[in-house]
Scaffold this active site. Sequence first.
Site, PDB file in Angstrom:
ATOM      1  CE  LYS A  77      -3.243   2.918   0.536  1.00  0.00           C
ATOM      2  NZ  LYS A  77      -4.160   3.514  -0.255  1.00  0.00           N
TER       3      LYS A  77
ATOM      4  CB  CYS B  91      -3.746   8.483  -0.052  1.00  0.00           C
ATOM      5  SG  CYS B  91      -5.093   8.023   1.102  1.00  0.00           S
TER       6      CYS B  91
HETATM    7  N1  NAD Z   1     -10.028   8.516   2.113  1.00  0.00           N
HETATM    8  C1  NAD Z   1      -9.718   7.604   1.188  1.00  0.00           C
HETATM    9  O1  NAD Z   1      -9.720   7.954  -0.016  1.00  0.00           O
HETATM   10  C2  NAD Z   1      -8.624   6.456   1.531  1.00  0.00           C
HETATM   11  C3  NAD Z   1      -8.045   5.925   0.642  1.00  0.00           C
HETATM   12  C4  NAD Z   1      -7.287   4.852   0.865  1.00  0.00           C
HETATM   13  C5  NAD Z   1      -6.918   4.589   2.335  1.00  0.00           C
HETATM   14  N2  NAD Z   1      -7.354   5.562   3.249  1.00  0.00           N
HETATM   15  C6  NAD Z   1      -7.096   5.187   4.453  1.00  0.00           C
HETATM   16  O2  NAD Z   1      -8.068   4.671   5.426  1.00  0.00           O
HETATM   17  C7  NAD Z   1      -8.058   5.306   6.700  1.00  0.00           C
HETATM   18  C8  NAD Z   1      -9.315   5.865   7.111  1.00  0.00           C
HETATM   19  O3  NAD Z   1      -9.319   7.024   6.282  1.00  0.00           O
HETATM   20  P1  NAD Z   1     -10.679   7.910   6.009  1.00  0.00           P
HETATM   21  O4  NAD Z   1     -10.493   8.862   4.864  1.00  0.00           O
HETATM   22  O5  NAD Z   1     -11.893   6.906   5.844  1.00  0.00           O
HETATM   23  O6  NAD Z   1     -10.759   8.768   7.520  1.00  0.00           O
HETATM   24  P2  NAD Z   1     -11.964   9.805   7.850  1.00  0.00           P
HETATM   25  O7  NAD Z   1     -11.234  10.713   8.786  1.00  0.00           O
HETATM   26  O8  NAD Z   1     -12.704  10.135   6.847  1.00  0.00           O
HETATM   27  O9  NAD Z   1     -12.804   8.686   9.042  1.00  0.00           O
HETATM   28  C9  NAD Z   1     -12.091   8.265   9.969  1.00  0.00           C
HETATM   29  C10 NAD Z   1     -13.452   8.012  10.905  1.00  0.00           C
HETATM   30  O10 NAD Z   1     -12.821   7.187  12.085  1.00  0.00           O
HETATM   31  C11 NAD Z   1     -13.320   8.002  13.266  1.00  0.00           C
HETATM   32  N3  NAD Z   1     -12.650   7.472  14.544  1.00  0.00           N
HETATM   33  C12 NAD Z   1     -11.251   7.998  14.953  1.00  0.00           C
HETATM   34  N4  NAD Z   1     -11.055   7.203  15.861  1.00  0.00           N
HETATM   35  C13 NAD Z   1     -11.795   6.135  16.177  1.00  0.00           C
HETATM   36  C14 NAD Z   1     -12.142   4.977  17.047  1.00  0.00           C
HETATM   37  N5  NAD Z   1     -11.215   4.764  17.788  1.00  0.00           N
HETATM   38  N6  NAD Z   1     -13.029   4.277  16.705  1.00  0.00           N
HETATM   39  C15 NAD Z   1     -14.178   4.710  15.843  1.00  0.00           C
HETATM   40  N7  NAD Z   1     -14.005   5.680  15.121  1.00  0.00           N
HETATM   41  C16 NAD Z   1     -12.926   6.405  15.181  1.00  0.00           C
HETATM   42  C17 NAD Z   1     -13.277   9.338  13.125  1.00  0.00           C
HETATM   43  O11 NAD Z   1     -14.306   9.994  14.010  1.00  0.00           O
HETATM   44  C18 NAD Z   1     -13.801   9.451  11.616  1.00  0.00           C
HETATM   45  O12 NAD Z   1     -15.180   9.601  11.400  1.00  0.00           O
HETATM   46  C19 NAD Z   1      -6.872   6.003   6.891  1.00  0.00           C
HETATM   47  O13 NAD Z   1      -5.690   5.188   7.240  1.00  0.00           O
HETATM   48  C20 NAD Z   1      -6.573   6.387   5.446  1.00  0.00           C
HETATM   49  O14 NAD Z   1      -5.127   6.768   5.182  1.00  0.00           O
HETATM   50  C21 NAD Z   1      -8.360   6.415   2.930  1.00  0.00           C
END
Ligand code: NAD
Length: 432
Positions: A204, A258
């Site tokens: 990744k 990312c």
């Molecule tokens: N957004 C993308 O397009 C994308 C793509 C690939 C990978 N990722 C990865 O996926 C992961 C999540 O990204 P995202 O964009 O969905 O983040 P985001 O910020 O949109 O959502 C994360 C959510 O997790 C919640 N949260 C935090 N701590 C928590 C806990 N202990 N228990 C439950 N909920 C909790 C937050 O309130 C938030 O709503 C990250 O590691 C990111 O790098 C994201």
Amino acid sequence: MVNKICILGLGYIGLPTASIFATNGFDVVGVDTNPQVIETVNRGGIHIQEPGLQTLVQAAVKSGRLRAALEVESADVFIIAVPTPVTKDKRADLTFVRNAGHMIAPVLQRGNLVVLESTSPPGTCERILKPVLEESGQQAGKDFGLAYCPERVIPGRTMRELIQNDRVVGGIDRLSAEAASKLYKVFVEGKIQLTDCTTAEMVKLMENTYRDVNIALSNELAMLCEEMGISAWEVVELANLHPRVNIHLPGPGVGGHCIAVDPWFIVERFPSLANMINLGRTINDSMPLHVVKRLQTILDGISSPRVAVLGVSFKGNIDDARSTPALPVIWGLEQAGIGFTIYDPHVRDFEYELSTLQEALTGADCILLLTDHDEFKFLYPQELGKLMRRQIVFDTRNILGHELWRQCGFTVFRLGVGGLEKVNINQEKVIS
Ligand SMILES: NC(=O)c1ccc[n+]([C@@H]2O[C@H](COP(=O)([O-])OP(=O)(O)OC[C@H]3O[C@@H](n4cnc5c(N)ncnc54)[C@H](O)[C@@H]3O)[C@@H](O)[C@H]2O)c1
């Protein structure tokens, strides 16, 4: 047999994943620490913009298969999709992953599977998450399964890519990888490749690092072409006709959570080895300042200049302005004493006040286009020009119909293109 899935984190990744599992017949509880998210999802709404998501969440909640909660409940599978941001000193902040592990441990049962989806530094599953989960008194690989399954979707196409993309699933052991693979096969149409956790974590990170370094190369080319008086866009287009060349496009910087973040996770662990990765990040992070410097040259001689910034999300056609390069550009404008207004048709949440297009352009000296939203490709320069004090445009994404803009009286500058054109402050175009 998996019946119930508990997904921690209902953001851009967790919420689409939760609703897909729910609409595929699983009992899904989505856990988030933000009460507003819980409230919104439980009434079938969404708090983020993603095409197709609203319909799916509504259907999932209505069917009774998806509900949101603040507390983790016992389940067959736990999926962690919490943020993994980078700190100011470019280190992975794994607080959210640790917290998620601590929330799962008390309800973890024999036979459960825990899947980490959050993008994580190599070794996170083995060295960080496993010990936290084992505080439950159970052993990973023996009593419960542990796998890493990175998400590889692109914002704006998440719903399609969740289903169609190939997946890499890394297990703490073979059984964990196979269990996770079986789970995702329910809706994934792409191929699922099995490996170990650390390899999957590194896969990744390297996908995004490859793109970051490639963009850095292109950004360096852009700066070289500006010096040479040629177009980087043309160089890239012609070079990419070669069957083994794929140079990415330059831009005002790399943003989001990312590509601009993941390479640091490798640099952090291997600072003396990851030299090229580090340099790529440094070049890309320098681009906002380069844009500001170029703008200062463009606006040289104009007193109290004002710029209309078009687009602040980190990429086109999305509402996400987290870690956007537009922000350091705006800080640079502030430092340089250049006034600005901001218009973005997608972004609702931003550190600075957002205006309508008309408000943003009225009285502006220059349009600074930072994001490649489709809407901007169809702007009609003749009408916009009438609102402005001077008709200058600096297109950092090379998306405007430049000939039309010139015909409508604009002086056009592009990132990565050496300027033959100069603006004089009386608005006459001077070809040097
Ligand atoms: N957004 C993308 O397009 C994308 C793509 C690939 C990978 N990722 C990865 O996926 C992961 C999540 O990204 P995202 O964009 O969905 O983040 P985001 O910020 O949109 O959502 C994360 C959510 O997790 C919640 N949260 C935090 N701590 C928590 C806990 N202990 N228990 C439950 N909920 C909790 C937050 O309130 C938030 O709503 C990250 O590691 C990111 O790098 C994201």
